[in-house]
Write a protein that holds these residues in place. Structure first.
Motif, PDB file in Angstrom:
ATOM      1  N   UNK A 144       6.837   0.240   9.105  1.00 50.21           N
ATOM      2  CA  UNK A 144       6.907  -0.950   8.252  1.00 50.21           C
ATOM      3  C   UNK A 144       5.613  -1.101   7.459  1.00 50.21           C
ATOM      4  N   UNK A 145       4.474  -0.893   8.140  1.00 46.21           N
ATOM      5  CA  UNK A 145       3.192  -0.981   7.437  1.00 46.21           C
ATOM      6  C   UNK A 145       3.107   0.058   6.332  1.00 46.21           C
ATOM      7  N   UNK A 146       3.602   1.261   6.618  1.00 43.69           N
ATOM      8  CA  UNK A 146       3.576   2.326   5.620  1.00 43.69           C
ATOM      9  C   UNK A 146       4.520   2.005   4.463  1.00 43.69           C
ATOM     10  N   UNK A 147       5.698   1.442   4.768  1.00 41.55           N
ATOM     11  CA  UNK A 147       6.628   1.025   3.710  1.00 41.55           C
ATOM     12  C   UNK A 147       5.959   0.049   2.746  1.00 41.55           C
ATOM     13  N   UNK A 148       5.251  -0.913   3.311  1.00 44.13           N
ATOM     14  CA  UNK A 148       4.617  -1.943   2.484  1.00 44.13           C
ATOM     15  C   UNK A 148       3.527  -1.340   1.611  1.00 44.13           C
ATOM     16  N   UNK A 149       2.718  -0.458   2.183  1.00 40.89           N
ATOM     17  CA  UNK A 149       1.604   0.116   1.403  1.00 40.89           C
ATOM     18  C   UNK A 149       2.121   1.056   0.313  1.00 40.89           C
ATOM     19  N   UNK A 150       3.113   1.879   0.639  1.00 37.77           N
ATOM     20  CA  UNK A 150       3.677   2.767  -0.382  1.00 37.77           C
ATOM     21  C   UNK A 150       4.330   1.946  -1.481  1.00 37.77           C
ATOM     22  N   UNK A 151       5.048   0.895  -1.099  1.00 32.50           N
ATOM     23  CA  UNK A 151       5.638   0.017  -2.089  1.00 32.50           C
ATOM     24  C   UNK A 151       4.606  -0.624  -2.981  1.00 32.50           C
ATOM     25  N   UNK A 152       3.443  -0.954  -2.408  1.00 35.37           N
ATOM     26  CA  UNK A 152       2.368  -1.546  -3.209  1.00 35.37           C
ATOM     27  C   UNK A 152       1.831  -0.556  -4.230  1.00 35.37           C
ATOM     28  N   UNK A 153       1.702   0.702  -3.818  1.00 36.16           N
ATOM     29  CA  UNK A 153       1.244   1.737  -4.754  1.00 36.16           C
ATOM     30  C   UNK A 153       2.236   1.899  -5.901  1.00 36.16           C
TER      31      UNK A 153
END
Length: 730
Positions: A144-153
């Motif tokens: 979930x944390x990775x989803x959020x960060x990739x989405x932010x990029x």
């Protein structure tokens, strides 16, 4: 002017689509390296599981298959490492390069139809899905944390698990594909899949954690606790085009503008909503205003805009008179600025004036975009008044990429870039665009859905052309697939020879023969292995027997075995060489040398002195070390990627490139197809004609020499807003 720093700063150069993807591409080596560090332990766990199964199962066939797989893995562990590492690295690169093309997956409607699926295929899918889901559950929080960060990029925070290029499913498929390539026996494929459980599989948690840490080190959402609180940890996250998620800095700038500050100001008050006012009476809330306060619009002014729109008197691509062109020549004033300047002072609020100025800057940016033909700029220019009415009605135009009017401008700009300059008026696409603009001019009043309707019509027209392109390139695609298949077969053949030469036990003249002639035979065998698997087995066995025949034979039994094997081995050797038509004098020399070596082996003393044995062992070890080092160096050279190769690796179907021709003219082509392994690219014009195929290396060379350049594909309105708000005119 004063500026408010962005709440999540993006480093210079990271705001464009290609540079954002480069951030994600930089995470692939991190994940690949951590996978490589686990391969020995993973292989040992799998090997133990295979041996345990062979020892404990009561089914003879399963015991035999698992023991054979165990022996194969024990003997060729290094080959398995390479295959797994290569498959995972390639899968991650592919996932990252295509992430912008991924859409939110729709939930399946009704039961799936398995009537045409074999039992083995269905079992494989079920086993892969079960393992992937188990790994997702075990690593839910970090994913979930990775989803959020990739989405932010990607500026569409957050994404769902299906859009995450580092999701467990990618690793599971890659490992399974590597095993199928490692062991040609179908019986072992399902056997290994059944053994792959989370405890036995690669440990994904440290890999995902390291990828997350790498993103944090780049300043990408160091603290996501607020996101967790607002979204929830167990959500099915999907794309979001709200500006406050994509770019908080621009969002705050727009809020300040629409709260009554001049366009160059830096206020922090919340922006207003919308209501009608004036002599004609009115109503509030046309469209959805993103803020709470109220901004009024004068009905008489709005009707004035409608009259200008109907007259079609704003068709030019206006320019800012205060800047002029590059030679200092003053250009015509923008129609939008003329309206703002000439309107009665009491009819426009500060928010209205700022809206008009901001929209004028957006159209300035569009008119200055060199990729859009002048004829298309003129048509887009005719949308200035309808777009102004939309912007006054609904401030979501500035805040949401998916706003219908904004989508229309972006679609027209992107589609117009596909037209060759000088021939636009004769192109059916030009007439389609012309009809779309005319319909908006004549019909738009307050119904913003009209923009969605005309975009749908334009996209339907483009889809028809795309379907025709697919038909037109069917033959070039077939030819390119054959070329890629032979190239991959050659790579496998080179690998087969290299791992044997690396042992240091292959005689010099035989090494030359294998690298120059036998690779050709193995290439053919690999290319037909799906239809004739025994051909590959036969070619590999013949090569191994040939290498064995030239090793020292220090016992009477070994020499007797050599004499008994030679006739059949030489017969197979000649049959293969006849197949590749090697009839040169070098063939006679090779067999003469081969016979000489075999005779020398037969005459050599049976017992070697300890000193001689040590000398032979040292020589073999030195040759093996030298060849491994040479191969490592060559691999590092092959893996080196400069900015041009990275740019080509990120190209996806549908992008447009300008190619410089031999007469120095420029032609525009669409990337219509990319081969599965990205070794070949097919380009066509918009109708699918003039197709040509080019290798990845050739395309990189063209980029490096400036003979190929990619046409900007990002949202033109998005880029215009960045230009207008982050670097406003003095």
């Amino acid at each position: 002017m004063e500026t408010t720093p962005p709440s999540n700063p993006v480093k210079k150069g990271e705001s464009s689509n290609s540079s954002r993807l480069l951030i994600l591409q930089g995470l692939v080596p991190i994940a690949s390296h951590l996978v490589s560090s686990q391969l020995e332990a993973f292989s040992a766990r799998l090997s133990d599981a295979l041996f345990k199964l062979s020892d404990q199962t009561i089914r003879p066939e399963e015991a035999s298959n698992s023991f054979q797989a165990y022996q194969l893995l024990k003997r060729n562990g290094t080959s398995f490492y390479r295959l797994v590492a290569g498959q995972i690295n390639a899968a991650l690169i592919k996932e990252v390069s295509t992430i912008n093309a991924k859409k939110k997956l729709k939930k399946a409607e009704g039961p799936q139809d398995f009537s045409l699926v074999t039992f083995d295929e269905m079992e494989s899918k079920v086993l892969i899905r079960n393992l992937s889901q188990a790994l997702e559950v075990n690593n839910a929080e970090i994913l979930v944390a990775l989803n959020i960060r990739i989405g932010n990029v990607l500026r569409r925070t957050p994404i769902n698990i299906a859009q995450n290029p580092f999701r467990p499913d990618v690793f599971v498929h890659a490992v399974y594909q590597a095993w199928k390539e490692f062991d040609a026996s179908p019986e072992s494929h399902h056997l290994v899949l059944r053994l792959l459980q989370p405890a036995l599989f690669l440990q994904l948690k440290p890999i995902l954690e390291e990828v997350n840490e790498a993103m944090i080190a780049r300043g990408i959402l160091p603290d996501i606790s607020d996101v967790y609180r607002s979204k929830g940890k167990g959500m099915d996250v999907s794309g979001n085009d709200e500006l406050d998620q994509r770019d908080p800095y621009l969002h705050n700038k727009l809020r300040s503008i629409f709260s009554g500050q001049p366009i160059s100001g830096n206020g922090k008050r919340s922006a207003g909503g919308l209501a009608w006012s004036g002599s004609g009476g009115g109503f509030a809330g046309i469209g959805r205003a993103p803020h709470a306060d109220t901004v009024t619009i004068d009905r008489q002014f709005f009707n004035y805009l409608t009259s200008i729109q109907k007259s079609g008197s704003t068709g030019g691509a206006g320019q800012r008179s205060e800047s002029g062109d590059e030679h200092g020549t003053e250009r015509a004033e923008s129609p939008l600025r003329q309206i703002s300047r000439q309107a009665p002072a009491e009819s426009l609020t500060e928010v209205d004036q700022s809206t008009i100025e901001l929209l004028a800057r957006i159209f300035d940016f569009v008119f200055n975009d060199p990729s859009i033909p002048d004829d298309i700029k003129k048509l887009i220019g005719q949308l200035q008044i309808p777009t102004l009415k939309v912007a006054l009605l609904d401030k979501d135009f500035f805040f949401k990429e998916s706003h219908p009017a904004r989508v229309l401008i972006d679609t027209l700009a992107k589609t117009g870039a596909q037209l060759d300059a000088g021939s636009t008026s004769e192109d059916p696409l030009y007439h389609m665009i012309e009809g779309v603009v005319e319909r908006v001019q004549l019909e738009f009043d307050e119904q913003i859905d009209l923009f969605s309707d005309v975009v749908a019509d334009l996209e339907a027209f483009l889809q028809e052309e795309e379907d025709k392109t697919e038909e037109a390139i069917s033959q070039p695609v077939e030819a390119a697939l054959k070329q890629e298949k032979m190239r991959l077969a050659r790579e496998f053949a080179e690998h087969d020879v290299a791992i044997r030469v690396e042992t240091g036990e292959v005689a010099g003249f035989l090494e030359t023969f294998l690298q120059e002639q036998w690779i050709r035979i193995l290439t053919i065998a690999h290319s037909v292995k799906d239809k004739k698997p025994h051909a590959l087995e036969n070619a590999l066995k013949t090569m191994d027997d040939l290498i064995w025949s030239l090793k020292s034979k220090n016992s009477a039994e070994e020499r007797k075995e050599l004499v008994s094997k030679l006739p059949s081995m030489l017969s197979l050797l000649n049959a293969w060489l006849n197949a590749i038509k090697w009839d040169e004098p070098d063939r006679v020399f090779f067999f003469s040398k081969l016979a000489e070596r075999h005779a020398a082996i037969a005459r050599a003393p049976l017992e070697l002195s300890p000193r001689r044995q040590v000398e032979i062992a040292v020589n073999i070890a030195q040759r093996a070390s030298e060849r491994r080092l040479n191969r490592h160096v060559q691999n590092q050279i092959d893996k080196h990627e400069d900015e041009w190769s990275q740019q080509v690796e990120l190209l996806s179907r549908g992008v447009w490139l300008n190619f410089v021709q031999q007469n120095d003219s420029t032609a525009r082509y669409k990337l219509a197809w990319v081969s599965p392994k990205r070794t070949r690219y097919i380009f066509t014009n918009r109708q699918g004609h003039d197709a040509f195929s080019i290798t990845g290396e050739e395309l990189v060379d063209k980029f490096r020499a400036g003979l190929a350049t990619q046409i900007m594909a990002d949202s033109v309105v998005d880029r215009a807003l960045i230009d207008a708000l982050r670097d406003p005119a003095e």
